[in-house]
Design a protein around this motif. Sequence first.
Motif, PDB file in Angstrom:
ATOM      1  N   PRO A   1      -1.492   7.407 -13.863  1.00  0.00           N
ATOM      2  CA  PRO A   1      -1.242   8.223 -13.871  1.00  0.00           C
ATOM      3  C   PRO A   1      -0.720   8.582 -12.311  1.00  0.00           C
ATOM      4  O   PRO A   1      -0.177   9.551 -11.819  1.00  0.00           O
ATOM      5  CB  PRO A   1      -2.270   9.631 -13.568  1.00  0.00           C
ATOM      6  N   VAL A   2      -1.148   7.839 -11.189  1.00  0.00           N
ATOM      7  CA  VAL A   2      -0.448   7.687  -9.982  1.00  0.00           C
ATOM      8  C   VAL A   2       0.022   6.333  -9.723  1.00  0.00           C
ATOM      9  O   VAL A   2      -0.122   5.187 -10.477  1.00  0.00           O
ATOM     10  CB  VAL A   2      -2.033   7.403  -9.128  1.00  0.00           C
ATOM     11  N   THR A   3       0.829   5.777  -8.756  1.00  0.00           N
ATOM     12  CA  THR A   3       1.884   5.247  -8.581  1.00  0.00           C
ATOM     13  C   THR A   3       0.562   4.723  -6.658  1.00  0.00           C
ATOM     14  O   THR A   3       0.435   5.192  -6.762  1.00  0.00           O
ATOM     15  CB  THR A   3       2.951   5.345  -7.927  1.00  0.00           C
ATOM     16  N   VAL A   4       1.369   2.922  -6.490  1.00  0.00           N
ATOM     17  CA  VAL A   4       0.574   2.618  -5.039  1.00  0.00           C
ATOM     18  C   VAL A   4       1.480   1.848  -4.381  1.00  0.00           C
ATOM     19  O   VAL A   4       3.073   1.036  -4.664  1.00  0.00           O
ATOM     20  CB  VAL A   4      -0.112   1.123  -5.302  1.00  0.00           C
ATOM     21  N   SER A   5       1.360   2.275  -3.091  1.00  0.00           N
ATOM     22  CA  SER A   5       2.512   1.285  -2.230  1.00  0.00           C
ATOM     23  C   SER A   5       1.733  -0.212  -1.861  1.00  0.00           C
ATOM     24  O   SER A   5       0.278   0.129  -1.656  1.00  0.00           O
ATOM     25  CB  SER A   5       2.860   3.010  -0.789  1.00  0.00           C
ATOM     26  N   LEU A   6       1.969  -0.060  -0.989  1.00  0.00           N
ATOM     27  CA  LEU A   6       1.842  -2.106  -1.007  1.00  0.00           C
ATOM     28  C   LEU A   6       2.500  -2.041   0.605  1.00  0.00           C
ATOM     29  O   LEU A   6       3.266  -2.207   0.545  1.00  0.00           O
ATOM     30  CB  LEU A   6       1.919  -2.813  -2.066  1.00  0.00           C
ATOM     31  N   GLY A   7       1.606  -2.510   1.972  1.00  0.00           N
ATOM     32  CA  GLY A   7       1.631  -3.316   2.901  1.00  0.00           C
ATOM     33  C   GLY A   7       1.174  -4.191   2.788  1.00  0.00           C
ATOM     34  O   GLY A   7       0.479  -5.169   2.584  1.00  0.00           O
ATOM     35  N   VAL A   8       2.494  -5.197   2.913  1.00  0.00           N
ATOM     36  CA  VAL A   8       1.580  -6.848   3.733  1.00  0.00           C
ATOM     37  C   VAL A   8       1.936  -7.756   4.828  1.00  0.00           C
ATOM     38  O   VAL A   8       3.752  -7.373   5.123  1.00  0.00           O
ATOM     39  CB  VAL A   8       2.770  -8.419   2.653  1.00  0.00           C
TER      40      VAL A   8
ATOM     41  N   MET B   1      -5.835 -23.911  12.109  1.00  0.00           N
ATOM     42  CA  MET B   1      -5.322 -22.341  12.382  1.00  0.00           C
ATOM     43  C   MET B   1      -5.294 -21.732  10.917  1.00  0.00           C
ATOM     44  O   MET B   1      -4.941 -22.422  10.318  1.00  0.00           O
ATOM     45  CB  MET B   1      -3.833 -22.422  13.670  1.00  0.00           C
ATOM     46  N   THR B   2      -5.864 -20.376  10.927  1.00  0.00           N
ATOM     47  CA  THR B   2      -5.609 -19.475  10.298  1.00  0.00           C
ATOM     48  C   THR B   2      -4.521 -18.888   9.872  1.00  0.00           C
ATOM     49  O   THR B   2      -4.002 -18.885  11.548  1.00  0.00           O
ATOM     50  CB  THR B   2      -7.014 -18.893   9.244  1.00  0.00           C
ATOM     51  N   ASN B   3      -4.478 -18.996   8.292  1.00  0.00           N
ATOM     52  CA  ASN B   3      -3.126 -18.003   8.274  1.00  0.00           C
ATOM     53  C   ASN B   3      -3.190 -16.728   6.599  1.00  0.00           C
ATOM     54  O   ASN B   3      -2.425 -17.429   6.250  1.00  0.00           O
ATOM     55  CB  ASN B   3      -1.647 -18.436   7.943  1.00  0.00           C
ATOM     56  N   THR B   4      -3.463 -16.158   7.359  1.00  0.00           N
ATOM     57  CA  THR B   4      -4.042 -14.873   6.629  1.00  0.00           C
ATOM     58  C   THR B   4      -2.853 -14.359   5.975  1.00  0.00           C
ATOM     59  O   THR B   4      -2.694 -13.403   6.541  1.00  0.00           O
ATOM     60  CB  THR B   4      -5.084 -14.368   6.754  1.00  0.00           C
ATOM     61  N   GLN B   5      -3.055 -13.934   4.279  1.00  0.00           N
ATOM     62  CA  GLN B   5      -2.044 -13.070   3.780  1.00  0.00           C
ATOM     63  C   GLN B   5      -2.460 -11.851   3.251  1.00  0.00           C
ATOM     64  O   GLN B   5      -3.320 -12.134   2.277  1.00  0.00           O
ATOM     65  CB  GLN B   5      -0.984 -13.459   3.022  1.00  0.00           C
ATOM     66  N   VAL B   6      -2.648 -10.752   3.761  1.00  0.00           N
ATOM     67  CA  VAL B   6      -3.295  -9.423   3.816  1.00  0.00           C
ATOM     68  C   VAL B   6      -2.017  -8.338   2.607  1.00  0.00           C
ATOM     69  O   VAL B   6      -1.277  -8.170   3.585  1.00  0.00           O
ATOM     70  CB  VAL B   6      -4.571  -8.938   4.723  1.00  0.00           C
ATOM     71  N   THR B   7      -2.787  -7.567   2.288  1.00  0.00           N
ATOM     72  CA  THR B   7      -1.742  -7.157   1.206  1.00  0.00           C
ATOM     73  C   THR B   7      -3.236  -5.249   1.440  1.00  0.00           C
ATOM     74  O   THR B   7      -4.245  -5.320   0.522  1.00  0.00           O
ATOM     75  CB  THR B   7      -1.963  -7.403   0.266  1.00  0.00           C
ATOM     76  N   LEU B   8      -2.098  -4.276   1.584  1.00  0.00           N
ATOM     77  CA  LEU B   8      -3.081  -3.119   1.768  1.00  0.00           C
ATOM     78  C   LEU B   8      -2.586  -2.392   0.824  1.00  0.00           C
ATOM     79  O   LEU B   8      -1.135  -1.983   1.254  1.00  0.00           O
ATOM     80  CB  LEU B   8      -3.076  -2.745   3.385  1.00  0.00           C
ATOM     81  N   LEU B   9      -3.066  -1.479  -0.131  1.00  0.00           N
ATOM     82  CA  LEU B   9      -2.621  -0.921  -1.414  1.00  0.00           C
ATOM     83  C   LEU B   9      -3.277   1.016  -1.144  1.00  0.00           C
ATOM     84  O   LEU B   9      -5.018   0.796  -0.878  1.00  0.00           O
ATOM     85  CB  LEU B   9      -3.806  -1.240  -2.852  1.00  0.00           C
ATOM     86  N   GLN B  10      -2.425   1.195  -1.068  1.00  0.00           N
ATOM     87  CA  GLN B  10      -2.828   2.814  -0.848  1.00  0.00           C
ATOM     88  C   GLN B  10      -2.125   3.950  -2.400  1.00  0.00           C
ATOM     89  O   GLN B  10      -0.889   3.489  -3.121  1.00  0.00           O
ATOM     90  CB  GLN B  10      -2.328   3.236   0.664  1.00  0.00           C
ATOM     91  N   ILE B  11      -3.537   4.167  -2.850  1.00  0.00           N
ATOM     92  CA  ILE B  11      -2.294   5.166  -3.961  1.00  0.00           C
ATOM     93  C   ILE B  11      -1.613   6.321  -3.247  1.00  0.00           C
ATOM     94  O   ILE B  11      -2.156   6.552  -2.090  1.00  0.00           O
ATOM     95  CB  ILE B  11      -3.509   5.617  -4.342  1.00  0.00           C
ATOM     96  N   ASP B  12      -0.396   6.557  -3.639  1.00  0.00           N
ATOM     97  CA  ASP B  12       0.446   7.780  -2.896  1.00  0.00           C
ATOM     98  C   ASP B  12      -0.160   8.744  -3.595  1.00  0.00           C
ATOM     99  O   ASP B  12      -0.814   9.132  -4.204  1.00  0.00           O
ATOM    100  CB  ASP B  12       1.839   7.387  -3.414  1.00  0.00           C
TER     101      ASP B  12
END
Length: 253
Positions: free
Chosen positions: A83-90, A1-12
């Motif tokens: 000049p921008v920041t990023v938010s991350l969801g994991v 069984m896979t167990n994938t860790q995914v990160t979504l990066l969004q520029i704020d």
Amino acid sequence: MTNTQVTLLQIDNYGPWTVTPEPRREADLQTLQSRLYADVSQFVGNRDGYVFFTRFDNMIAVTNGLSSEDHALLQESVDNRYPVTVSLGVATGTTPVQALSDATALLQEAGSAQDKNRRECLEGRTIDDAHRTGEDVQIAHFDVIDATGEYTDELNAFDTFIEIEQGYASLMRHMRRAHDSLAFFVGGDNVIVVCPDLAEADYEEAIYHVQEEVDVELQVGAGRGRSAHEAGIAAKHALEDCRADGTRVELGW
């Protein structure tokens, strides 16, 4: 069984930033996006992960092996250089779509992508090293059979691009709907798909679907590993077996 860790990066707050105090030059925006992608890809790649640019202001990464501290360091690096920041969801899941959906929900709950008050959020959790296995990530590497002979050397560059993109779009939709997988165009005639625990018959069915829908012939190598890099290298070697032997599907396990 896979167990994938995914990160979504969004520029704020990226959309409003691009037009404040007035619309910015498109060439400057394209340069910023491409450089940011390159830096994020290098950072994550140095830790055996994969990053896919998607819409550039949103990037999707397979980050098995990266800790919460690694994610925070990535945010700090971006803040220091751009000049921008990023938010991350994991998030993690037995399918990549499940993991991405959970990572997306974490950022959406923290605030809108165009909320000026949402800055450098880091939400979610990573997989502890003790719980990682050699089958956590499954990567499939597809390419078009004889793309050079069929398209590159026969059509103009834009018509070739259309044909390759049609194959990619068909594969992307099918793998998402039928197999909860995430497919990404990575240049040339290559598509990398982050998959759950799929079998040879699943890949054969995907190839048949694309050929029937848009008349583009594909071949694929698939691999497994503790990280995206490990699984991806196994997939690349399996794809080379396809090219050498004239087969359509090869599994690197």
